[in-house]
Design a protein around this motif. Sequence first.
Motif, mmCIF file in Angstrom:
data_model
loop_
_atom_site.group_PDB
_atom_site.id
_atom_site.type_symbol
_atom_site.label_atom_id
_atom_site.label_comp_id
_atom_site.label_asym_id
_atom_site.label_seq_id
_atom_site.Cartn_x
_atom_site.Cartn_y
_atom_site.Cartn_z
ATOM 1 N N THR A 29 47.865 99.164 23.306
ATOM 2 C CA THR A 29 48.345 97.813 23.594
ATOM 3 C C THR A 29 48.018 96.955 22.383
ATOM 4 O O THR A 29 46.940 97.071 21.811
ATOM 5 C CB THR A 29 47.656 97.241 24.847
ATOM 6 N N SER A 30 48.968 96.121 21.986
ATOM 7 C CA SER A 30 48.792 95.354 20.760
ATOM 8 C C SER A 30 49.293 93.935 20.953
ATOM 9 O O SER A 30 50.149 93.670 21.792
ATOM 10 C CB SER A 30 49.568 96.044 19.633
ATOM 11 N N SER A 31 48.748 93.010 20.151
ATOM 12 C CA SER A 31 49.271 91.651 20.170
ATOM 13 C C SER A 31 50.399 91.487 19.153
ATOM 14 O O SER A 31 50.981 90.422 19.035
ATOM 15 C CB SER A 31 48.151 90.646 19.906
ATOM 16 N N GLU A 32 50.693 92.582 18.407
ATOM 17 C CA GLU A 32 51.849 92.578 17.514
ATOM 18 C C GLU A 32 52.861 93.605 18.032
ATOM 19 O O GLU A 32 52.481 94.608 18.604
ATOM 20 C CB GLU A 32 51.473 93.024 16.104
ATOM 21 N N LEU A 33 54.141 93.326 17.774
ATOM 22 C CA LEU A 33 55.177 94.283 18.138
ATOM 23 C C LEU A 33 55.509 95.101 16.897
ATOM 24 O O LEU A 33 56.249 94.663 16.031
ATOM 25 C CB LEU A 33 56.419 93.547 18.648
ATOM 26 N N ARG A 34 54.901 96.287 16.801
ATOM 27 C CA ARG A 34 55.199 97.144 15.643
ATOM 28 C C ARG A 34 56.292 98.121 16.031
ATOM 29 O O ARG A 34 56.224 98.741 17.086
ATOM 30 C CB ARG A 34 53.949 97.926 15.222
ATOM 31 N N LEU A 35 57.291 98.262 15.162
ATOM 32 C CA LEU A 35 58.439 99.108 15.484
ATOM 33 C C LEU A 35 58.779 99.992 14.289
ATOM 34 O O LEU A 35 58.728 99.548 13.147
ATOM 35 C CB LEU A 35 59.664 98.245 15.814
ATOM 36 N N PRO A 36 59.149 101.255 14.557
ATOM 37 C CA PRO A 36 59.590 102.126 13.466
ATOM 38 C C PRO A 36 61.041 101.810 13.096
ATOM 39 O O PRO A 36 61.853 101.489 13.957
ATOM 40 C CB PRO A 36 59.453 103.531 14.057
ATOM 41 N N LEU A 37 61.332 101.929 11.798
ATOM 42 C CA LEU A 37 62.667 101.632 11.269
ATOM 43 C C LEU A 37 63.714 102.580 11.865
ATOM 44 O O LEU A 37 63.456 103.767 12.034
ATOM 45 C CB LEU A 37 62.625 101.785 9.747
ATOM 46 N N ASN A 38 64.882 102.028 12.186
ATOM 47 C CA ASN A 38 66.057 102.826 12.588
ATOM 48 C C ASN A 38 65.889 103.610 13.885
ATOM 49 O O ASN A 38 66.642 104.543 14.132
ATOM 50 C CB ASN A 38 66.463 103.812 11.481
ATOM 51 N N GLU A 39 64.888 103.249 14.695
ATOM 52 C CA GLU A 39 64.777 103.922 15.987
ATOM 53 C C GLU A 39 65.045 102.907 17.094
ATOM 54 O O GLU A 39 64.476 101.812 17.080
ATOM 55 C CB GLU A 39 63.376 104.535 16.154
ATOM 56 N N ALA A 40 65.929 103.267 18.023
ATOM 57 C CA ALA A 40 66.240 102.341 19.111
ATOM 58 C C ALA A 40 64.992 102.104 19.964
ATOM 59 O O ALA A 40 64.215 103.027 20.202
ATOM 60 C CB ALA A 40 67.361 102.897 19.975
ATOM 61 N N VAL A 41 64.797 100.869 20.379
ATOM 62 C CA VAL A 41 63.631 100.510 21.184
ATOM 63 C C VAL A 41 64.118 99.824 22.445
ATOM 64 O O VAL A 41 64.988 98.950 22.395
ATOM 65 C CB VAL A 41 62.716 99.527 20.417
#
Length: 341
Positions: free
Chosen positions: A145-157
Amino acid sequence: MRRGVLVRLVAVGLAAAAVAFAVAFFIPWLPTSAGKERDRIDFVFWFVTVICIAIFALVAAVILYAIVRFRARPDDDSDGAPIHGHTGLEIAWTAVPAVLVTAISVVSAVALAQNDRLPSKHLRVNVMAQQFAWSFSYPAYKGLTSSELRLPLNEAVELKLRSKDVIHSFWVPQFGQKQDAVPGITTRLVITPKRLGTYAVVCTELCGEGHALMRAQAIVMRPRGFSAWVASQQKLADEAAQQASAGGPGLALFRTSGCGNCHTFKPAGTQATTGPDLDNLSADARRAGKPLEQFVRESIVDPNSYIEKGYQPNIMPSTFATSLSKQQLDQLVQVLVKDQQ
Ligand code: CUA
Protein backbone atom coordinates in the motif's frame (compact mmCIF):
# COMPACT_ATOMS: atom_id res chain seq x y z
CA MET A 1 -25.25 35.30 -55.65
CA ARG A 2 -22.71 37.36 -57.51
CA ARG A 3 -19.24 35.92 -57.89
CA GLY A 4 -17.52 38.87 -56.24
CA VAL A 5 -19.67 38.42 -53.13
CA LEU A 6 -18.78 34.74 -52.87
CA VAL A 7 -15.06 35.48 -53.17
CA ARG A 8 -15.23 38.09 -50.43
CA LEU A 9 -17.25 35.75 -48.14
CA VAL A 10 -14.74 32.94 -48.63
CA ALA A 11 -11.80 35.28 -47.97
CA VAL A 12 -13.28 36.60 -44.71
CA GLY A 13 -14.22 33.04 -43.70
CA LEU A 14 -10.69 31.73 -44.28
CA ALA A 15 -9.20 34.60 -42.27
CA ALA A 16 -11.58 33.88 -39.35
CA ALA A 17 -10.76 30.16 -39.55
CA ALA A 18 -7.02 30.91 -39.52
CA VAL A 19 -7.34 33.05 -36.37
CA ALA A 20 -9.51 30.45 -34.59
CA PHE A 21 -7.15 27.64 -35.59
CA ALA A 22 -4.11 29.57 -34.33
CA VAL A 23 -5.81 30.14 -30.96
CA ALA A 24 -6.75 26.46 -30.68
CA PHE A 25 -3.49 25.00 -31.95
CA PHE A 26 -0.61 27.25 -30.86
CA ILE A 27 -1.72 27.91 -27.28
CA PRO A 28 -1.01 24.84 -25.08
CA TRP A 29 -4.44 24.62 -23.47
CA LEU A 30 -3.98 21.11 -22.12
CA PRO A 31 -1.01 19.34 -20.50
CA THR A 32 0.82 16.85 -22.72
CA SER A 33 -0.86 13.47 -22.84
CA ALA A 34 0.65 10.62 -20.85
CA GLY A 35 -1.99 7.97 -21.47
CA LYS A 36 -3.55 6.08 -24.38
CA GLU A 37 -7.07 6.88 -23.13
CA ARG A 38 -6.22 10.58 -23.08
CA ASP A 39 -5.13 10.34 -26.75
CA ARG A 40 -8.59 9.08 -27.71
CA ILE A 41 -10.19 11.92 -25.73
CA ASP A 42 -7.88 14.38 -27.50
CA PHE A 43 -8.99 12.97 -30.84
CA VAL A 44 -12.64 13.63 -29.95
CA PHE A 45 -11.63 17.08 -28.72
CA TRP A 46 -9.96 17.94 -32.04
CA PHE A 47 -12.81 16.41 -34.04
CA VAL A 48 -15.25 18.75 -32.27
CA THR A 49 -12.84 21.71 -32.43
CA VAL A 50 -12.42 21.44 -36.22
CA ILE A 51 -16.20 21.38 -36.67
CA CYS A 52 -16.49 24.40 -34.38
CA ILE A 53 -13.84 26.31 -36.33
CA ALA A 54 -15.63 25.62 -39.64
CA ILE A 55 -18.98 26.83 -38.30
CA PHE A 56 -17.37 29.82 -36.60
CA ALA A 57 -15.70 30.80 -39.89
CA LEU A 58 -18.99 30.54 -41.81
CA VAL A 59 -20.95 32.59 -39.28
CA ALA A 60 -18.16 35.17 -38.86
CA ALA A 61 -17.85 35.61 -42.65
CA VAL A 62 -21.58 36.21 -43.14
CA ILE A 63 -21.81 38.59 -40.15
CA LEU A 64 -18.72 40.61 -41.11
CA TYR A 65 -19.82 40.82 -44.74
CA ALA A 66 -23.36 41.90 -43.75
CA ILE A 67 -22.07 44.53 -41.28
CA VAL A 68 -19.96 46.17 -43.98
CA ARG A 69 -22.17 45.66 -47.03
CA PHE A 70 -25.53 46.51 -45.44
CA ARG A 71 -24.46 49.17 -42.92
CA ALA A 72 -26.71 52.23 -42.48
CA ARG A 73 -25.82 55.00 -44.90
CA PRO A 74 -26.40 58.70 -44.32
CA ASP A 75 -29.80 59.96 -45.53
CA ASP A 76 -31.18 56.45 -45.98
CA ASP A 77 -33.94 55.68 -43.44
CA SER A 78 -35.89 53.32 -45.68
CA ASP A 79 -36.80 49.74 -44.64
CA GLY A 80 -35.44 46.74 -46.48
CA ALA A 81 -37.64 44.83 -48.92
CA PRO A 82 -40.03 42.35 -47.17
CA ILE A 83 -39.00 38.72 -47.68
CA HIS A 84 -40.53 35.40 -46.72
CA GLY A 85 -37.48 33.39 -45.58
CA HIS A 86 -35.65 30.75 -47.59
CA THR A 87 -36.72 27.10 -47.56
CA GLY A 88 -33.40 25.81 -48.92
CA LEU A 89 -31.42 27.62 -46.20
CA GLU A 90 -33.73 26.35 -43.46
CA ILE A 91 -33.36 22.75 -44.60
CA ALA A 92 -29.57 23.19 -44.75
CA TRP A 93 -29.20 24.70 -41.27
CA THR A 94 -31.33 21.93 -39.79
CA ALA A 95 -29.81 18.99 -41.65
CA VAL A 96 -26.13 19.95 -41.37
CA PRO A 97 -26.12 20.37 -37.54
CA ALA A 98 -28.11 17.12 -37.19
CA VAL A 99 -25.44 15.27 -39.18
CA LEU A 100 -22.59 16.94 -37.23
CA VAL A 101 -24.10 16.25 -33.79
CA THR A 102 -24.74 12.63 -34.76
CA ALA A 103 -21.14 12.30 -35.93
CA ILE A 104 -19.85 13.76 -32.63
CA SER A 105 -22.02 11.31 -30.65
CA VAL A 106 -20.75 8.32 -32.62
CA VAL A 107 -17.09 9.34 -32.34
CA SER A 108 -17.49 10.02 -28.57
CA ALA A 109 -19.27 6.71 -27.98
CA VAL A 110 -16.53 4.78 -29.79
CA ALA A 111 -13.79 6.57 -27.79
CA LEU A 112 -15.59 5.95 -24.48
CA ALA A 113 -16.12 2.26 -25.29
CA GLN A 114 -12.45 1.85 -26.23
CA ASN A 115 -11.33 3.67 -23.06
CA ASP A 116 -13.42 1.29 -20.95
CA ARG A 117 -11.90 -1.83 -22.47
CA LEU A 118 -9.46 -3.72 -20.24
CA PRO A 119 -6.94 -6.15 -21.74
CA SER A 120 -6.72 -9.50 -19.95
CA LYS A 121 -3.12 -8.73 -18.94
CA HIS A 122 -3.43 -5.77 -16.62
CA LEU A 123 -2.46 -4.44 -13.23
CA ARG A 124 -5.11 -3.82 -10.61
CA VAL A 125 -4.84 -0.96 -8.10
CA ASN A 126 -7.34 -0.32 -5.32
CA VAL A 127 -7.69 3.41 -4.70
CA MET A 128 -9.00 4.55 -1.33
CA ALA A 129 -10.08 8.18 -0.97
CA GLN A 130 -10.67 9.82 2.39
CA GLN A 131 -10.63 13.35 3.78
CA PHE A 132 -7.99 14.39 2.69
CA ALA A 133 -5.65 11.80 1.27
CA TRP A 134 -5.35 9.07 -1.32
CA SER A 135 -3.95 5.62 -0.74
CA PHE A 136 -3.17 3.01 -3.36
CA SER A 137 -2.93 -0.72 -2.74
CA TYR A 138 -1.83 -3.42 -5.14
CA PRO A 139 -3.69 -6.70 -4.52
CA ALA A 140 -1.28 -8.58 -6.80
CA TYR A 141 1.55 -7.70 -4.39
CA LYS A 142 0.64 -8.73 -0.87
CA GLY A 143 0.84 -5.99 1.72
CA LEU A 144 1.75 -3.28 -0.80
CA THR A 145 0.00 0.00 0.00
CA SER A 146 1.42 3.36 -0.97
CA SER A 147 0.58 7.04 -0.78
CA GLU A 148 1.90 7.36 -4.35
CA LEU A 149 0.38 5.78 -7.44
CA ARG A 150 3.32 4.07 -9.12
CA LEU A 151 2.57 2.54 -12.50
CA PRO A 152 4.64 0.58 -15.03
CA LEU A 153 4.93 2.07 -18.52
CA ASN A 154 2.63 0.72 -21.27
CA GLU A 155 0.71 -1.66 -19.02
CA ALA A 156 -3.05 -1.26 -18.71
CA VAL A 157 -4.15 -0.52 -15.14
CA GLU A 158 -7.59 -0.95 -13.68
CA LEU A 159 -8.25 1.43 -10.80
CA LYS A 160 -11.00 0.38 -8.40
CA LEU A 161 -12.06 3.47 -6.51
CA ARG A 162 -13.66 3.56 -3.07
CA SER A 163 -14.25 6.28 -0.51
CA LYS A 164 -14.24 6.10 3.28
CA ASP A 165 -16.33 9.21 3.90
CA VAL A 166 -17.66 11.63 1.27
CA ILE A 167 -17.59 11.86 -2.52
CA HIS A 168 -14.14 12.54 -3.95
CA SER A 169 -13.03 12.43 -7.57
CA PHE A 170 -9.83 11.00 -9.03
CA TRP A 171 -8.12 13.01 -11.74
CA VAL A 172 -4.68 13.04 -13.34
CA PRO A 173 -4.85 15.71 -16.07
CA GLN A 174 -2.19 13.97 -18.19
CA PHE A 175 -4.29 10.76 -18.17
CA GLY A 176 -7.33 12.76 -19.22
CA GLN A 177 -10.14 11.09 -17.30
CA LYS A 178 -12.02 11.78 -14.08
CA GLN A 179 -13.84 9.25 -11.94
CA ASP A 180 -15.75 9.83 -8.71
CA ALA A 181 -14.99 7.83 -5.56
CA VAL A 182 -18.38 7.37 -3.91
CA PRO A 183 -18.96 5.89 -0.43
CA GLY A 184 -20.77 2.56 -0.59
CA ILE A 185 -19.97 1.69 -4.20
CA THR A 186 -16.88 0.83 -6.23
CA THR A 187 -16.16 2.74 -9.41
CA ARG A 188 -13.51 1.94 -11.99
CA LEU A 189 -11.16 3.63 -14.41
CA VAL A 190 -8.76 2.17 -16.96
CA ILE A 191 -5.40 3.88 -17.53
CA THR A 192 -2.63 2.87 -19.91
CA PRO A 193 0.38 5.10 -19.18
CA LYS A 194 2.48 5.79 -22.26
CA ARG A 195 4.97 8.40 -21.05
CA LEU A 196 7.46 8.28 -18.15
CA GLY A 197 7.12 11.04 -15.58
CA THR A 198 5.59 12.28 -12.35
CA TYR A 199 2.09 13.71 -12.51
CA ALA A 200 -0.31 15.16 -9.95
CA VAL A 201 -3.28 13.14 -8.71
CA VAL A 202 -5.90 15.79 -8.00
CA CYS A 203 -9.15 15.48 -6.05
CA THR A 204 -11.65 17.24 -8.28
CA GLU A 205 -14.79 17.05 -6.14
CA LEU A 206 -15.21 19.61 -3.34
CA CYS A 207 -14.98 17.29 -0.33
CA GLY A 208 -14.31 19.57 2.65
CA GLU A 209 -11.86 22.13 3.92
CA GLY A 210 -8.79 20.12 2.91
CA HIS A 211 -10.04 19.51 -0.65
CA ALA A 212 -7.40 21.72 -2.27
CA LEU A 213 -4.64 19.81 -0.43
CA MET A 214 -5.93 16.36 -1.38
CA ARG A 215 -3.16 15.56 -3.80
CA ALA A 216 -0.86 12.65 -4.47
CA GLN A 217 1.68 11.73 -7.12
CA ALA A 218 1.26 9.40 -10.05
CA ILE A 219 4.67 8.12 -11.13
CA VAL A 220 5.03 6.24 -14.40
CA MET A 221 8.15 4.04 -14.30
CA ARG A 222 9.96 1.59 -16.52
CA PRO A 223 8.73 -1.96 -15.75
CA ARG A 224 12.08 -2.90 -14.22
CA GLY A 225 12.07 0.14 -11.93
CA PHE A 226 8.50 -0.65 -10.96
CA SER A 227 9.43 -4.23 -9.98
CA ALA A 228 12.33 -2.92 -7.89
CA TRP A 229 10.00 -0.47 -6.16
CA VAL A 230 7.48 -3.25 -5.45
CA ALA A 231 10.22 -5.39 -3.91
CA SER A 232 11.56 -2.54 -1.75
CA GLN A 233 8.06 -1.55 -0.57
CA GLN A 234 7.23 -5.14 0.34
CA LYS A 235 10.47 -5.37 2.30
CA LEU A 236 9.60 -2.14 4.13
CA ALA A 237 6.09 -3.45 4.84
CA ASP A 238 7.52 -6.69 6.23
CA GLU A 239 9.94 -4.77 8.45
CA ALA A 240 7.16 -2.46 9.59
CA ALA A 241 4.96 -5.44 10.40
CA GLN A 242 7.79 -6.95 12.46
CA GLN A 243 8.35 -3.65 14.20
CA ALA A 244 4.63 -3.33 14.81
CA SER A 245 4.53 -6.68 16.55
CA ALA A 246 7.64 -5.65 18.46
CA GLY A 247 6.44 -2.06 18.84
CA GLY A 248 3.19 -3.24 20.33
CA PRO A 249 -0.38 -2.12 19.77
CA GLY A 250 0.46 1.58 19.40
CA LEU A 251 2.12 1.15 16.02
CA ALA A 252 -0.70 -1.11 14.84
CA LEU A 253 -3.17 1.63 15.83
CA PHE A 254 -1.08 4.17 13.95
CA ARG A 255 -1.57 2.03 10.87
CA THR A 256 -5.26 1.19 11.21
CA SER A 257 -6.20 4.77 12.08
CA GLY A 258 -4.72 5.97 8.79
CA CYS A 259 -2.15 8.32 10.42
CA GLY A 260 0.46 7.26 7.86
CA ASN A 261 -1.64 8.53 4.93
CA CYS A 262 -0.79 12.09 5.97
CA HIS A 263 2.25 11.87 8.27
CA THR A 264 5.83 10.78 7.96
CA PHE A 265 6.80 8.59 10.93
CA LYS A 266 9.99 6.55 10.70
CA PRO A 267 9.03 3.76 13.16
CA ALA A 268 5.99 3.04 10.95
CA GLY A 269 7.92 3.49 7.70
CA THR A 270 5.50 6.13 6.36
CA GLN A 271 6.54 9.09 4.20
CA ALA A 272 3.42 11.20 3.58
CA THR A 273 3.70 14.99 3.79
CA THR A 274 0.13 16.29 4.08
CA GLY A 275 0.62 16.77 7.84
CA PRO A 276 3.71 17.51 9.95
CA ASP A 277 6.55 14.98 10.22
CA LEU A 278 5.95 13.01 13.43
CA ASP A 279 9.63 12.31 13.95
CA ASN A 280 10.17 15.88 15.23
CA LEU A 281 7.45 16.09 17.87
CA SER A 282 9.74 17.36 20.63
CA ALA A 283 10.56 20.50 18.66
CA ASP A 284 6.88 20.99 17.81
CA ALA A 285 5.93 20.63 21.48
CA ARG A 286 8.54 23.23 22.45
CA ARG A 287 7.11 25.67 19.91
CA ALA A 288 3.62 24.98 21.22
CA GLY A 289 4.96 25.56 24.76
CA LYS A 290 3.64 22.28 26.13
CA PRO A 291 5.09 19.09 27.64
CA LEU A 292 5.60 16.49 24.88
CA GLU A 293 3.08 13.90 26.01
CA GLN A 294 0.33 16.43 26.69
CA PHE A 295 1.04 18.08 23.34
CA VAL A 296 0.78 14.80 21.41
CA ARG A 297 -2.45 13.81 23.17
CA GLU A 298 -4.08 17.19 22.55
CA SER A 299 -3.00 17.17 18.91
CA ILE A 300 -4.74 13.83 18.36
CA VAL A 301 -8.06 14.60 20.06
CA ASP A 302 -8.19 18.32 19.21
CA PRO A 303 -6.05 18.80 16.09
CA ASN A 304 -6.82 22.52 15.82
CA SER A 305 -5.50 23.36 19.30
CA TYR A 306 -2.04 23.96 17.83
CA ILE A 307 -1.23 24.22 14.11
CA GLU A 308 2.39 23.80 13.12
CA LYS A 309 3.77 26.58 10.93
CA GLY A 310 3.26 25.85 7.23
CA TYR A 311 0.16 23.71 7.79
CA GLN A 312 -3.53 24.55 7.84
CA PRO A 313 -6.27 23.96 10.40
CA ASN A 314 -9.24 21.63 9.79
CA ILE A 315 -7.30 19.17 7.63
CA MET A 316 -6.82 16.42 10.23
CA PRO A 317 -10.03 14.63 11.21
CA SER A 318 -11.18 15.66 14.72
CA THR A 319 -12.95 12.35 15.26
CA PHE A 320 -10.21 10.50 17.14
CA ALA A 321 -11.49 11.67 20.52
CA THR A 322 -14.55 9.47 19.96
CA SER A 323 -13.24 6.77 17.60
CA LEU A 324 -10.35 5.74 19.91
CA SER A 325 -10.89 4.33 23.36
CA LYS A 326 -9.00 5.82 26.32
CA GLN A 327 -6.65 2.84 26.28
CA GLN A 328 -6.07 3.04 22.54
CA LEU A 329 -5.33 6.75 22.84
CA ASP A 330 -2.75 6.02 25.54
CA GLN A 331 -1.09 3.36 23.34
CA LEU A 332 -0.97 5.71 20.35
CA VAL A 333 0.51 8.54 22.44
CA GLN A 334 3.13 6.16 23.87
CA VAL A 335 4.38 4.98 20.49
CA LEU A 336 4.54 8.57 19.23
CA VAL A 337 6.55 9.94 22.19
CA LYS A 338 8.76 6.85 22.56
CA ASP A 339 11.62 7.67 20.21
CA GLN A 340 11.55 11.48 20.42
CA GLN A 341 14.68 13.02 21.87
CU1 CUA B 1 -11.34 14.84 -1.86
CU2 CUA B 1 -11.81 16.96 -2.81
